[in-house]
Design an enzyme around this catalytic site. Structure first.
Site, PDB file in Angstrom:
ATOM      1  N   SER A 130     -26.916   1.057  -2.844  1.00 62.82           N
ATOM      2  CA  SER A 130     -28.123   1.543  -2.183  1.00 62.82           C
ATOM      3  C   SER A 130     -29.384   1.013  -2.870  1.00 62.82           C
ATOM      4  CB  SER A 130     -28.109   3.077  -2.188  1.00 62.82           C
ATOM      5  OG  SER A 130     -29.244   3.567  -1.537  1.00 62.82           O
ATOM      6  N   ASP A 173     -33.863  15.775   1.046  1.00 57.10           N
ATOM      7  CA  ASP A 173     -32.447  15.823   1.399  1.00 57.10           C
ATOM      8  C   ASP A 173     -31.896  17.184   1.008  1.00 57.10           C
ATOM      9  OD1 ASP A 173     -29.516  15.334   1.553  1.00 57.10           O
ATOM     10  OD2 ASP A 173     -30.150  13.250   1.744  1.00 57.10           O
ATOM     11  N   ASP A 198     -32.618   6.254   4.881  1.00 61.35           N
ATOM     12  CA  ASP A 198     -31.271   5.687   4.929  1.00 61.35           C
ATOM     13  C   ASP A 198     -30.312   6.850   5.150  1.00 61.35           C
ATOM     14  OD1 ASP A 198     -29.105   3.980   4.783  1.00 61.35           O
ATOM     15  OD2 ASP A 198     -29.139   3.806   2.607  1.00 61.35           O
ATOM     16  N   LYS A 230     -27.813   2.685  11.175  1.00 60.79           N
ATOM     17  CA  LYS A 230     -26.359   2.471  11.198  1.00 60.79           C
ATOM     18  C   LYS A 230     -25.944   2.102  12.621  1.00 60.79           C
ATOM     19  CE  LYS A 230     -26.304   4.370   7.046  1.00 60.79           C
ATOM     20  NZ  LYS A 230     -27.163   3.772   6.079  1.00 60.79           N
TER      21      LYS A 230
END
Length: 166
Positions: free
Chosen positions: A3, A49, A87, A116
Site C-alpha cells: 500500500s 477508518d 483506498d 477496485k
C-alpha cells in the site's frame, strides 16, 4: 507495505508528492500505509477508518485517527484538505460518487484514489470516470493508471480546477 509503495508511485504519476505542512484526509485508512507515507513527509493526516491503524501509522504524532465511516466523513465547515486519499474495498460506483462529492464541494485540492475493479470490466469504470458526469471535468490535471503494485484496481490522481475555472 504494498500500500505504501502504491501511494509513493502515485506521487510520481502526479509529478508532485505530499509536502511538509500540508493536510491529508485518508478515507479508509486502515492499516495506515498511505497515512504513514504522508506523515513521514511532514503532513498532518486525518486517518478515517473504523478499523485500527498498525505499525508506523499507529500512534504517529502527525496522524489523527477518526474511527468513523469513510463514506459519511465530511470536513469541518470551511475547512478542506490539501489532499484526499482513498483506498477502500468498495464498489467502484460508490467510490467514484464519493470522489465526485469531494471534488464538487472543493473539500480537497489533490487526490489519490484507488478504484477496485470488482465485478466490472475496467473499461466500464474508465467510461464512467471520463464521462461528462465523471471525475475528469472537475480536474485541472488528471491521470488514471494501473500502478505496478496495484492488483485488480485503477489509481486515479489529480488536481482540481479552481472554482472560477469550472
Amino acid at each position: 507495505s504494498r500500500s505504501y509503495l502504491k501511494v509513493e508511485e502515485a506521487y510520481r504519476i502526479l509529478e508532485r508528492g505530499v509536502e511538509a505542512g500540508e493536510t491529508v484526509v485518508d478515507l479508509g485508512a486502515a492499516p495506515g500505509g498511505w497515512s504513514y507515507s504522508a506523515a513521514k513527509r511532514g503532513a498532518r493526516v486525518v486517518a478515517v477508518d473504523n478499523g485500527p491503524l498498525k505499525k508506523g501509522a499507529a500512534n504517529h504524532p502527525q496522524i489523527q485517527h477518526r474511527r468513523t465511516d469513510a463514506f459519511t466523513f465530511r470536513p469541518a465547515e470551511n475547512r478542506g484538505f490539501d489532499w484526499l486519499f482513498c483506498d477502500t474495498l468498495e464498489e467502484p460506483s460508490r467510490v467514484i460518487d464519493l470522489l465526485k462529492a469531494w471534488l464538487a464541494n472543493h473539500w480537497c485540492q489533490r487526490f489519490v484514489v484507488n478504484i477496485k475493479f470488482g465485478h466490472l470490466p475496467p473499461i466500464q469504470i474508465l467510461q464512467r470516470v471520463f464521462s461528462r458526469n465523471g471525475i475528469a471535468p472537475y480536474c485541472e490535471r488528471f491521470r488514471c493508471r494501473h500502478l505496478y503494485h496495484d492488483r485488480d484496481e485503477l489509481t486515479l490522481v489529480g488536481t482540481i480546477k479552481d472554482p472560477v475555472d469550472k
